[in-house]
Design a protein around this motif. Sequence first.
Motif, PDB file in Angstrom:
ATOM      1  N   ILE A   1      11.123   3.123   0.554  1.00 25.23           N
ATOM      2  CA  ILE A   1      10.115   3.259   1.336  1.00 25.23           C
ATOM      3  C   ILE A   1      10.633   3.322   2.740  1.00 25.23           C
ATOM      4  CG2 ILE A   1       9.111   0.861   1.866  1.00 25.23           C
ATOM      5  CD1 ILE A   1       7.083   4.238   1.123  1.00 25.23           C
ATOM      6  N   LYS A   2      11.606   2.324   3.077  1.00 24.35           N
ATOM      7  CA  LYS A   2      11.848   2.170   4.398  1.00 24.35           C
ATOM      8  C   LYS A   2      13.065   3.299   4.854  1.00 24.35           C
ATOM      9  CE  LYS A   2      11.675  -2.865   4.166  1.00 24.35           C
ATOM     10  NZ  LYS A   2      12.216  -3.943   3.681  1.00 24.35           N
ATOM     11  N   PHE A   3      13.727   3.907   3.883  1.00 25.46           N
ATOM     12  CA  PHE A   3      14.466   4.863   4.107  1.00 25.46           C
ATOM     13  C   PHE A   3      13.612   6.440   4.406  1.00 25.46           C
ATOM     14  CE2 PHE A   3      18.266   2.603   2.599  1.00 25.46           C
ATOM     15  CZ  PHE A   3      18.906   2.945   3.827  1.00 25.46           C
ATOM     16  N   LYS A   4      12.484   6.450   3.557  1.00 26.55           N
ATOM     17  CA  LYS A   4      11.738   7.560   3.602  1.00 26.55           C
ATOM     18  C   LYS A   4      11.001   7.493   4.914  1.00 26.55           C
ATOM     19  CE  LYS A   4       7.949   9.677   0.999  1.00 26.55           C
ATOM     20  NZ  LYS A   4       8.827  10.938   0.769  1.00 26.55           N
ATOM     21  N   ILE A   5      10.656   6.391   5.707  1.00 27.08           N
ATOM     22  CA  ILE A   5       9.983   6.463   6.796  1.00 27.08           C
ATOM     23  C   ILE A   5      11.114   6.489   7.906  1.00 27.08           C
ATOM     24  CG2 ILE A   5       8.724   4.937   8.485  1.00 27.08           C
ATOM     25  CD1 ILE A   5       7.242   3.836   6.057  1.00 27.08           C
TER      26      ILE A   5
ATOM     27  N   TYR B   1       1.050   3.931  -2.922  1.00 26.73           N
ATOM     28  CA  TYR B   1       0.894   5.749  -2.681  1.00 26.73           C
ATOM     29  C   TYR B   1       2.111   6.335  -3.113  1.00 26.73           C
ATOM     30  CZ  TYR B   1      -0.274   9.767  -0.390  1.00 26.73           C
ATOM     31  OH  TYR B   1      -0.840  10.970   0.001  1.00 26.73           O
ATOM     32  N   TYR B   2       3.174   5.969  -2.771  1.00 26.39           N
ATOM     33  CA  TYR B   2       4.491   6.727  -3.284  1.00 26.39           C
ATOM     34  C   TYR B   2       4.864   6.751  -4.693  1.00 26.39           C
ATOM     35  CZ  TYR B   2       4.811   8.931   1.526  1.00 26.39           C
ATOM     36  OH  TYR B   2       4.394   9.466   2.557  1.00 26.39           O
ATOM     37  N   GLY B   3       4.319   5.566  -5.427  1.00 28.08           N
ATOM     38  CA  GLY B   3       4.804   5.248  -6.622  1.00 28.08           C
ATOM     39  C   GLY B   3       6.160   4.424  -6.715  1.00 28.08           C
ATOM     40  N   TYR B   4       6.342   3.628  -5.904  1.00 24.64           N
ATOM     41  CA  TYR B   4       7.853   2.847  -5.780  1.00 24.64           C
ATOM     42  C   TYR B   4       7.269   1.554  -6.358  1.00 24.64           C
ATOM     43  CZ  TYR B   4       9.499   6.627  -2.585  1.00 24.64           C
ATOM     44  OH  TYR B   4       9.988   7.690  -2.095  1.00 24.64           O
ATOM     45  N   LYS B   5       8.466   0.829  -6.958  1.00 25.89           N
ATOM     46  CA  LYS B   5       8.305  -0.404  -7.407  1.00 25.89           C
ATOM     47  C   LYS B   5       9.737  -1.245  -7.284  1.00 25.89           C
ATOM     48  CE  LYS B   5       5.203   0.404 -11.022  1.00 25.89           C
ATOM     49  NZ  LYS B   5       4.426   1.513 -11.648  1.00 25.89           N
ATOM     50  N   GLY B   6       9.169  -2.645  -6.779  1.00 24.67           N
ATOM     51  CA  GLY B   6      10.589  -3.474  -6.829  1.00 24.67           C
ATOM     52  C   GLY B   6      11.368  -3.484  -5.707  1.00 24.67           C
ATOM     53  N   SER B   7      12.612  -4.005  -5.381  1.00 26.95           N
ATOM     54  CA  SER B   7      13.350  -4.021  -4.336  1.00 26.95           C
ATOM     55  C   SER B   7      14.037  -2.682  -4.126  1.00 26.95           C
ATOM     56  CB  SER B   7      14.379  -5.033  -4.483  1.00 26.95           C
ATOM     57  OG  SER B   7      15.260  -4.723  -5.664  1.00 26.95           O
ATOM     58  N   ILE B   8      14.086  -1.982  -5.218  1.00 25.62           N
ATOM     59  CA  ILE B   8      14.681  -0.341  -4.765  1.00 25.62           C
ATOM     60  C   ILE B   8      13.572   0.328  -4.285  1.00 25.62           C
ATOM     61  CG2 ILE B   8      15.337   1.511  -6.006  1.00 25.62           C
ATOM     62  CD1 ILE B   8      16.926  -0.197  -8.069  1.00 25.62           C
ATOM     63  N   GLY B   9      12.408   0.009  -4.440  1.00 31.53           N
ATOM     64  CA  GLY B   9      11.160   0.765  -3.973  1.00 31.53           C
ATOM     65  C   GLY B   9      10.948   0.483  -2.714  1.00 31.53           C
TER      66      GLY B   9
ATOM     67  N   GLU C   1       0.805  -1.158   0.123  1.00 25.50           N
ATOM     68  CA  GLU C   1      -0.001   0.111  -0.067  1.00 25.50           C
ATOM     69  C   GLU C   1       0.856   1.227   0.085  1.00 25.50           C
ATOM     70  OE1 GLU C   1      -3.816  -1.739   2.475  1.00 25.50           O
ATOM     71  OE2 GLU C   1      -2.335  -0.738   3.493  1.00 25.50           O
ATOM     72  N   LEU C   2       1.935   1.208   0.788  1.00 28.88           N
ATOM     73  CA  LEU C   2       2.852   2.256   0.714  1.00 28.88           C
ATOM     74  C   LEU C   2       3.506   2.770  -0.461  1.00 28.88           C
ATOM     75  CD1 LEU C   2       4.408   2.004   4.300  1.00 28.88           C
ATOM     76  CD2 LEU C   2       2.972   3.947   3.666  1.00 28.88           C
ATOM     77  N   MET C   3       3.915   1.388  -0.882  1.00 30.58           N
ATOM     78  CA  MET C   3       4.856   1.604  -2.264  1.00 30.58           C
ATOM     79  C   MET C   3       3.688   2.213  -3.409  1.00 30.58           C
ATOM     80  SD  MET C   3       7.534  -1.572  -2.043  1.00 30.58           S
ATOM     81  CE  MET C   3       7.692  -1.652  -3.672  1.00 30.58           C
TER      82      MET C   3
ATOM     83  N   VAL D   1       3.894   9.043   8.522  1.00 31.22           N
ATOM     84  CA  VAL D   1       4.134   8.192   7.135  1.00 31.22           C
ATOM     85  C   VAL D   1       3.556   9.266   5.907  1.00 31.22           C
ATOM     86  CG1 VAL D   1       3.177   6.347   5.942  1.00 31.22           C
ATOM     87  CG2 VAL D   1       3.424   6.127   8.061  1.00 31.22           C
ATOM     88  N   TYR D   2       2.679  10.024   6.495  1.00 33.20           N
ATOM     89  CA  TYR D   2       2.194  10.971   5.360  1.00 33.20           C
ATOM     90  C   TYR D   2       2.086  12.451   5.895  1.00 33.20           C
ATOM     91  CZ  TYR D   2       0.270   6.503   3.789  1.00 33.20           C
ATOM     92  OH  TYR D   2      -0.053   5.368   3.099  1.00 33.20           O
ATOM     93  N   PRO D   3       3.272  12.881   6.414  1.00 34.18           N
ATOM     94  CA  PRO D   3       3.334  14.335   6.721  1.00 34.18           C
ATOM     95  C   PRO D   3       3.171  15.306   5.669  1.00 34.18           C
ATOM     96  CG  PRO D   3       5.420  13.533   6.572  1.00 34.18           C
ATOM     97  CD  PRO D   3       4.801  12.319   6.236  1.00 34.18           C
TER      98      PRO D   3
END
Length: 177
Positions: free
Chosen positions: A30-34, A18-26, A14-16, A79-81
């Motif tokens: 997402i982990k670094f973003k949070i 929302y933020y438009g991320y894909k795959g293992s890089i995504g 769901e987070l990926m 998560v969504y500031p």
Amino acid sequence: MKDIEDALSVNEKELMEYYGYKGSIGKTRIKFKILRSWILHCLAYSSVHSGFAVYIQRARGVKIGKNCHICPYVQIDLVYPQIITIGDNVTLGANTMIFAHINPTANLFLKKGAYPRKVEPVIIKSGAVITPGSIVMAGVTIGENSIVSPGSVVTQDVPDYCVVVGNPARVVKKIEH
């Protein structure tokens, strides 16, 4: 244990999305973003200097106007500031919580049923005062020059120039202007 693993992967998906991320890089992004959001939040959360807290919350992506005052121990969605907007001359009292999402994180029955993740902007208009211990839920707009009384839980929009109190918060007074 399988349900927990499934719930975690659903949350990550769901987070990926929302933020438009894909795959293992995504997944890594997402982990670094949070992690970044959490580190900045920790700095702002315990700061006794309001200007520093405002600066750090802006760095997290919260849109904050001029002359705002943020007391210590304010929690703004981790998560969504970036979908939280705070106008000019707003006061956020100690132990206030502002959420831009609601999510039954570990319960797939609820998540896939009647209670899916809800992600909606929060808008706190200019001059509003959110007093200590209040909670503002996803999708709520707090009106201009309105006051949220201590410990209130705001689940619906608050009109301009009003005082709200309680759980759930309800209008108890109109402010003359």
